[in-house]
Write a protein that holds these residues in place. Sequence first.
Motif, short mmCIF file in Angstrom:
data_model
loop_
_atom_site.label_atom_id
_atom_site.label_comp_id
_atom_site.label_asym_id
_atom_site.label_seq_id
_atom_site.Cartn_x
_atom_site.Cartn_y
_atom_site.Cartn_z
N LEU A 94 0.85 -1.19 0.00
CA LEU A 94 0.00 0.00 0.00
C LEU A 94 0.88 1.24 0.00
CD1 LEU A 94 -2.85 1.22 0.24
CD2 LEU A 94 -2.71 0.87 2.72
N PRO A 95 1.28 1.73 -1.18
CA PRO A 95 2.21 2.85 -1.26
C PRO A 95 1.52 4.21 -1.09
CG PRO A 95 1.72 2.07 -3.46
CD PRO A 95 0.98 1.17 -2.52
N CYS A 96 1.11 4.49 0.14
CA CYS A 96 0.42 5.75 0.44
C CYS A 96 0.49 5.98 1.93
CB CYS A 96 -1.03 5.67 -0.04
SG CYS A 96 -2.07 7.02 0.55
N PHE A 97 1.18 7.04 2.36
CA PHE A 97 1.32 7.28 3.79
C PHE A 97 -0.02 7.62 4.44
CE2 PHE A 97 5.80 7.72 2.72
CZ PHE A 97 6.40 7.12 3.82
N ALA A 98 -0.86 8.38 3.77
CA ALA A 98 -2.17 8.71 4.34
C ALA A 98 -2.97 7.44 4.61
CB ALA A 98 -2.94 9.65 3.41
N SER A 99 -2.87 6.47 3.70
CA SER A 99 -3.60 5.21 3.87
C SER A 99 -3.03 4.37 5.00
CB SER A 99 -3.58 4.41 2.57
OG SER A 99 -4.24 5.12 1.53
N HIS A 100 -1.78 4.60 5.36
CA HIS A 100 -1.21 3.84 6.47
C HIS A 100 -1.68 4.36 7.82
CE1 HIS A 100 1.63 0.78 4.92
NE2 HIS A 100 1.37 1.45 3.80
N THR A 101 -2.40 5.46 7.84
CA THR A 101 -3.03 5.88 9.10
C THR A 101 -4.22 4.97 9.43
OG1 THR A 101 -4.52 7.47 7.99
CG2 THR A 101 -2.36 8.29 8.71
N PHE A 102 -4.74 4.24 8.43
CA PHE A 102 -5.84 3.30 8.70
C PHE A 102 -5.50 1.90 8.20
CE2 PHE A 102 -6.99 5.63 4.75
CZ PHE A 102 -7.04 4.58 3.84
N ARG A 103 -4.23 1.61 7.94
CA ARG A 103 -3.83 0.29 7.44
C ARG A 103 -4.33 -0.85 8.33
NH1 ARG A 103 -0.60 -3.68 8.56
NH2 ARG A 103 -0.13 -2.61 10.52
N ALA A 104 -4.19 -0.68 9.65
CA ALA A 104 -4.60 -1.75 10.57
C ALA A 104 -6.10 -2.02 10.48
CB ALA A 104 -4.21 -1.39 12.00
N ASP A 141 -0.01 17.71 5.10
CA ASP A 141 -0.62 18.27 6.30
C ASP A 141 -1.41 17.21 7.06
OD1 ASP A 141 0.43 20.68 5.61
OD2 ASP A 141 -1.46 21.56 4.89
N PHE A 142 -2.08 16.32 6.31
CA PHE A 142 -2.90 15.29 6.96
C PHE A 142 -2.03 14.32 7.76
CE2 PHE A 142 -4.77 11.05 7.02
CZ PHE A 142 -6.00 11.32 7.61
N VAL A 143 -1.00 13.78 7.13
CA VAL A 143 -0.13 12.82 7.82
C VAL A 143 0.57 13.48 8.99
CG1 VAL A 143 1.96 11.42 7.55
CG2 VAL A 143 0.17 11.34 5.80
N ARG A 144 0.99 14.70 8.79
CA ARG A 144 1.66 15.45 9.87
C ARG A 144 0.72 15.62 11.06
NH1 ARG A 144 4.84 21.19 8.80
NH2 ARG A 144 5.05 21.86 10.98
N HIS A 145 -0.52 15.99 10.78
CA HIS A 145 -1.50 16.24 11.85
C HIS A 145 -1.86 14.94 12.58
CE1 HIS A 145 -4.88 18.00 13.97
NE2 HIS A 145 -5.68 17.07 13.48
N CYS A 146 -1.84 13.80 11.87
CA CYS A 146 -2.23 12.52 12.48
C CYS A 146 -1.19 11.98 13.45
CB CYS A 146 -2.47 11.48 11.39
SG CYS A 146 -4.00 11.72 10.48
N GLY A 147 0.02 12.51 13.42
CA GLY A 147 1.05 12.05 14.35
C GLY A 147 1.60 10.67 14.00
N LEU A 148 1.53 10.30 12.72
CA LEU A 148 1.99 8.97 12.30
C LEU A 148 3.47 8.77 12.63
CD1 LEU A 148 1.16 6.36 10.77
CD2 LEU A 148 1.92 7.49 8.65
#
Length: 504
Positions: A94-104, A141-148
């Motif tokens: 899954l080559p997408c950092f935003a999607s790794h906020t909900f990967r689990a 901005d989204f990934v940064r805000h999520c604290g990943l």
Amino acid sequence: MKAKAKSSRKASVVRKLGIVGGLGSLAGGDLFYKLVKSRAVLEDQGRYHFLFEQHPFKDVLLPLDQGASMTSRKFYVYQVCKSFEDGGFDAVMLPCFASHTFRAEIEEELGIPVLDMMAALTRHVSHTVPPQAMLGVIASDFVRHCGLFERHFGKDFQIVYPDADAQAGLMEAMYGLNGIKDGHLEGVPLEAVYRACLSLQARGATVILPGMTELSLVCADLQRRGITVLDINEIYADFATLDQQPRRPPFKLGIVGGVGPAATVDFMAKVVANTPAGKDQDHIKMVVEQNPQIPDRTANLLRDETDPTMAMYATCKRLESAGANAIAIPCNTAHAFVERIQAHLRVPIVNMLGETVAWIARTYGSGKVIGLLATSGTVQSQVYHQAACHAGLQVLTPGVDYQAMVMDAIYGPRGIKAGFTQGLCKEQLLLAAEHLCELGAGVLILGCTELPLVLAHCEAFDINGHTVALVDPTMILALKCVALAQRHGPVGARLARDEANAVS
């Protein structure tokens, strides 16, 4: 897009990897290229089968700002991942950092792993970056805000992001008109990313971590300018070729329901009641096909009416396709057909009859005489007699007139299948039970799943001066299924199959 290579040098177990495209088309294509040319793949090309799957995703052009909604992205990722699972793939990339906020969340609903890009990055950093170093992060901005990145690196490293102006320029360079996401890899977009990296270095960062997969598209240019930035697609590709520990998804119980409908609900309630759980999420996953149209089992056994085998098999296959680890059939008579079905399934049917007889032998010993209250189909099929014989137990069945009472209690106009649990049906069952006690039975099997709706599982039940144990096979089946779920783990699939088949 497929890459499938064959090698005559050595035989290897094929590893099938699916790649979710469409979330960043160019970055996904770059990952595919780096995966194909990775050292592990080039050295053993016959082992790997890759499939790059890209479908229209309506929100692909929306910038990943702080308040971006992930709902459409989640559903898209799940659908593509599920298609890989259905296609027999071993894992998904899954080559997408935003999607790794909900990967689990996605992985929880699948039977195959979604390879963790953040785990790949963490592994690489732990091997190449000194502890307590300051890490700069180029992220949306989204990934940064999520604290990943804080969750994965905050404990061991200091983390810094570009200042506000550099971050704004970075977002425009990636997602704006004529940005890097659209294939413009030089000029103004590249300079904006370079300035963001310089901003991080000015704040003390010694290594730049990617939080956007598009950064890989310009990574080589930045490195030539002296920026120590990591290529996430190269790191993720190398990670995917490692031997991964097989993922064991949560145990899922498949239930052939509708045989009969009320008995199915009763069985499910017993599974829930006997599961040690402190919250909803501790309970067992169940997938149920409530199929009352399965032809009557007793009618087939007694009068050679429609054979239920095909309908039962088709239902079991659908449960198997839904990811069931084991299948329960809360119907005693249906077990006369289990043996012919089991050989054509990949998952075990937990044999309720065998489990019941084994439980009686453990609890009461081999000296107890068993009385069987069941449909005439179950009695005639001798399935309980065969299971009892293996355990060294004797089974008694009612005489003709009393067996007719049992059948009327189940199938009659005021019987249990018609919705009655009191009155005539109960009186008939008690008369048949007393008859078996008089014949010498010390344990009575409630051998039709409708019967426990009238008479409950009980260690000492008094019937006109006769004390007898009432054994509910539905309860025994529920307890066995709970035990299988509790033992589900790295070797759980093998244990479940071995234990369930041991009594088949």
